[in-house]
Design a protein around this motif. Sequence first.
Motif, PDB file in Angstrom:
ATOM      1  N   ASN A 142      55.950  70.357 122.078  1.00 60.95           N
ATOM      2  CA  ASN A 142      57.118  70.597 121.229  1.00 60.95           C
ATOM      3  C   ASN A 142      57.808  69.254 121.011  1.00 60.95           C
ATOM      4  O   ASN A 142      58.061  68.533 121.981  1.00 60.95           O
ATOM      5  N   LEU A 143      58.084  68.937 119.765  1.00 58.62           N
ATOM      6  CA  LEU A 143      58.738  67.653 119.455  1.00 58.62           C
ATOM      7  C   LEU A 143      59.553  67.834 118.180  1.00 58.62           C
ATOM      8  O   LEU A 143      59.061  68.417 117.212  1.00 58.62           O
ATOM      9  N   TYR A 144      60.787  67.350 118.203  1.00 57.74           N
ATOM     10  CA  TYR A 144      61.675  67.515 117.048  1.00 57.74           C
ATOM     11  C   TYR A 144      62.222  66.159 116.628  1.00 57.74           C
ATOM     12  O   TYR A 144      62.619  65.358 117.476  1.00 57.74           O
ATOM     13  N   VAL A 145      62.231  65.917 115.332  1.00 58.60           N
ATOM     14  CA  VAL A 145      62.787  64.669 114.814  1.00 58.60           C
ATOM     15  C   VAL A 145      63.834  65.008 113.762  1.00 58.60           C
ATOM     16  O   VAL A 145      63.589  65.825 112.871  1.00 58.60           O
ATOM     17  N   ASP A 146      65.007  64.382 113.908  1.00 62.25           N
ATOM     18  CA  ASP A 146      66.116  64.647 112.990  1.00 62.25           C
ATOM     19  C   ASP A 146      66.154  63.637 111.845  1.00 62.25           C
ATOM     20  O   ASP A 146      65.565  62.569 111.939  1.00 62.25           O
ATOM     21  N   ASN A 155      67.905  60.725 109.831  1.00 64.15           N
ATOM     22  CA  ASN A 155      68.672  59.543 110.262  1.00 64.15           C
ATOM     23  C   ASN A 155      68.319  59.097 111.676  1.00 64.15           C
ATOM     24  O   ASN A 155      69.048  58.312 112.274  1.00 64.15           O
ATOM     25  N   GLU A 156      67.223  59.629 112.196  1.00 61.44           N
ATOM     26  CA  GLU A 156      66.879  59.319 113.586  1.00 61.44           C
ATOM     27  C   GLU A 156      65.680  58.369 113.682  1.00 61.44           C
ATOM     28  O   GLU A 156      64.702  58.524 112.958  1.00 61.44           O
ATOM     29  N   VAL A 157      65.789  57.399 114.599  1.00 62.10           N
ATOM     30  CA  VAL A 157      64.607  56.637 115.004  1.00 62.10           C
ATOM     31  C   VAL A 157      64.169  57.235 116.340  1.00 62.10           C
ATOM     32  O   VAL A 157      64.866  57.113 117.354  1.00 62.10           O
ATOM     33  N   HIS A 158      63.031  57.900 116.317  1.00 62.23           N
ATOM     34  CA  HIS A 158      62.536  58.615 117.493  1.00 62.23           C
ATOM     35  C   HIS A 158      61.288  57.880 117.980  1.00 62.23           C
ATOM     36  O   HIS A 158      60.350  57.672 117.209  1.00 62.23           O
ATOM     37  N   VAL A 159      61.298  57.471 119.235  1.00 61.92           N
ATOM     38  CA  VAL A 159      60.174  56.680 119.743  1.00 61.92           C
ATOM     39  C   VAL A 159      59.385  57.491 120.765  1.00 61.92           C
ATOM     40  O   VAL A 159      59.955  58.122 121.658  1.00 61.92           O
ATOM     41  N   VAL A 160      58.061  57.460 120.612  1.00 63.41           N
ATOM     42  CA  VAL A 160      57.177  58.134 121.563  1.00 63.41           C
ATOM     43  C   VAL A 160      56.527  57.060 122.428  1.00 63.41           C
ATOM     44  O   VAL A 160      55.917  56.119 121.910  1.00 63.41           O
ATOM     45  N   ILE A 161      56.701  57.181 123.735  1.00 64.30           N
ATOM     46  CA  ILE A 161      56.086  56.237 124.668  1.00 64.30           C
ATOM     47  C   ILE A 161      55.203  57.028 125.646  1.00 64.30           C
ATOM     48  O   ILE A 161      55.247  58.261 125.681  1.00 64.30           O
ATOM     49  N   GLY A 162      54.446  56.302 126.434  1.00 61.57           N
ATOM     50  CA  GLY A 162      53.600  56.960 127.434  1.00 61.57           C
ATOM     51  C   GLY A 162      52.358  56.143 127.701  1.00 61.57           C
ATOM     52  O   GLY A 162      52.006  55.262 126.919  1.00 61.57           O
ATOM     53  N   PRO A 163      51.687  56.448 128.820  1.00 65.10           N
ATOM     54  CA  PRO A 163      50.509  55.659 129.207  1.00 65.10           C
ATOM     55  C   PRO A 163      49.364  55.770 128.203  1.00 65.10           C
ATOM     56  O   PRO A 163      49.359  56.661 127.358  1.00 65.10           O
ATOM     57  N   ASN A 164      48.410  54.870 128.306  1.00 66.18           N
ATOM     58  CA  ASN A 164      47.227  54.921 127.457  1.00 66.18           C
ATOM     59  C   ASN A 164      46.571  56.288 127.593  1.00 66.18           C
ATOM     60  O   ASN A 164      46.444  56.813 128.695  1.00 66.18           O
ATOM     61  N   GLY A 165      46.172  56.850 126.453  1.00 66.35           N
ATOM     62  CA  GLY A 165      45.470  58.131 126.475  1.00 66.35           C
ATOM     63  C   GLY A 165      46.396  59.329 126.573  1.00 66.35           C
ATOM     64  O   GLY A 165      45.933  60.468 126.685  1.00 66.35           O
ATOM     65  N   ALA A 166      47.723  59.103 126.499  1.00 63.29           N
ATOM     66  CA  ALA A 166      48.681  60.209 126.640  1.00 63.29           C
ATOM     67  C   ALA A 166      48.647  61.160 125.448  1.00 63.29           C
ATOM     68  O   ALA A 166      49.130  62.287 125.535  1.00 63.29           O
ATOM     69  N   GLY A 167      48.116  60.683 124.324  1.00 64.83           N
ATOM     70  CA  GLY A 167      48.048  61.543 123.140  1.00 64.83           C
ATOM     71  C   GLY A 167      48.962  61.109 122.006  1.00 64.83           C
ATOM     72  O   GLY A 167      49.100  61.824 121.008  1.00 64.83           O
ATOM     73  N   LYS A 168      49.566  59.925 122.126  1.00 66.10           N
ATOM     74  CA  LYS A 168      50.564  59.471 121.153  1.00 66.10           C
ATOM     75  C   LYS A 168      49.964  59.334 119.743  1.00 66.10           C
ATOM     76  O   LYS A 168      50.495  59.879 118.777  1.00 66.10           O
ATOM     77  N   THR A 169      48.867  58.587 119.648  1.00 63.92           N
ATOM     78  CA  THR A 169      48.249  58.386 118.335  1.00 63.92           C
ATOM     79  C   THR A 169      47.744  59.702 117.777  1.00 63.92           C
ATOM     80  O   THR A 169      47.843  59.963 116.566  1.00 63.92           O
ATOM     81  N   THR A 170      47.235  60.550 118.645  1.00 63.53           N
ATOM     82  CA  THR A 170      46.726  61.855 118.193  1.00 63.53           C
ATOM     83  C   THR A 170      47.855  62.682 117.563  1.00 63.53           C
ATOM     84  O   THR A 170      47.624  63.377 116.572  1.00 63.53           O
ATOM     85  N   VAL A 171      49.059  62.572 118.114  1.00 63.32           N
ATOM     86  CA  VAL A 171      50.193  63.313 117.524  1.00 63.32           C
ATOM     87  C   VAL A 171      50.429  62.837 116.085  1.00 63.32           C
ATOM     88  O   VAL A 171      50.582  63.657 115.168  1.00 63.32           O
ATOM     89  N   LEU A 172      50.416  61.516 115.876  1.00 65.83           N
ATOM     90  CA  LEU A 172      50.606  61.022 114.501  1.00 65.83           C
ATOM     91  C   LEU A 172      49.448  61.461 113.609  1.00 65.83           C
ATOM     92  O   LEU A 172      49.645  61.825 112.449  1.00 65.83           O
ATOM     93  N   ASP A 173      48.223  61.440 114.161  1.00 65.30           N
ATOM     94  CA  ASP A 173      47.049  61.899 113.389  1.00 65.30           C
ATOM     95  C   ASP A 173      47.205  63.359 112.969  1.00 65.30           C
ATOM     96  O   ASP A 173      46.805  63.748 111.869  1.00 65.30           O
TER      97      ASP A 173
END
Length: 253
Positions: free
Chosen positions: A33-37, A39-57
């Motif tokens: 679950n992830l929400y972005v408003d 006017n918001e700069v929302h940053v996703v961080i986490g270790p390698n392989g956490a799934g960050k790029t996959t979320v953008l994909d």
Amino acid sequence: MSSPAGFQAAKPVLAIEGLTVSFDGFKAVNDLNLYVDRNEVHVVIGPNGAGKTTVLDLICGKTKSTTGSIEFDGRELTKMREYDIVRAGVGRKFQNPSIYENLTVFENLEMSYPKGRKVFGALFFKRTAEVVARVEEVAGEIFLSELLDKQADLLSHGQKQWLEIGMLLMQDPALLMLDEPVAGMSVSERVQTAELLNRISKGRSVLVIEHDMEFVKSIAHRVTVLHQGKVLAEGSMEAVQTNPKVIEVYLGH
Ligand SMILES: Nc1ncnc2c1ncn2[C@@H]1O[C@H](COP(=O)(O)OP(=O)(O)OP(=O)(O)O)[C@@H](O)[C@H]1O
């Protein structure tokens, strides 16, 4: 949901719920679950392989979800094609800039304007005042006003990154997604990029993946920490930084 001072809480522009993608049984993103408003700069961080790029994909339609929903501006993105997702107002910048190296800054921006010149449409193209005005406006935003006639391959690495952000801005996306935008940039370019992202988040949403914690501190209104495809923590940078779970799996390394 926490918000910075003066920030108006409203319905999120992007609402991701129960999002899961399995690759041969491995859940790279797992009931997210992830929400972005707006006017918001929302940053996703986490270790390698956490799934960050996959979320953008998943958001931009490059990867299709197994289950879950991605609602953007009232539209469900999970069933839409990549091209239609762009047209719905989602812009994505990958880590490596994809600019036309042999064209000028002006021409690169012009190409990206919905009503601008196209690579194969040059023959019948008439440059209008509207296009010129928009190119100049965006060039000013990305610190390239003085370099409009410069060929793109002669720009610095940082300037190329800004140009690509500019190419996305030409389409005025409601959601701009950036994957490690300051990788390889100088210190002064990082400072300028932070200013740029803060500025362009006004009236839209910016979703960033980043590993550089100093940079995250300078831009993030809200931070989501991903771990093994799930949200480990979410909140202000201060809250996330002092969260023992986050220190254990990510920041302490
Ligand atoms: N198309 C795919 N097929 C199989 N596995 C994949 C695919 N895409 C991603 N993965 C796996 O999913 C996991 C998450 O990858 P992802 O690139 O999203 O992580 P990340 O958080 O962006 O990492 P990094 O910080 O290293 O970029 C990894 O284990 C990766 O190997």
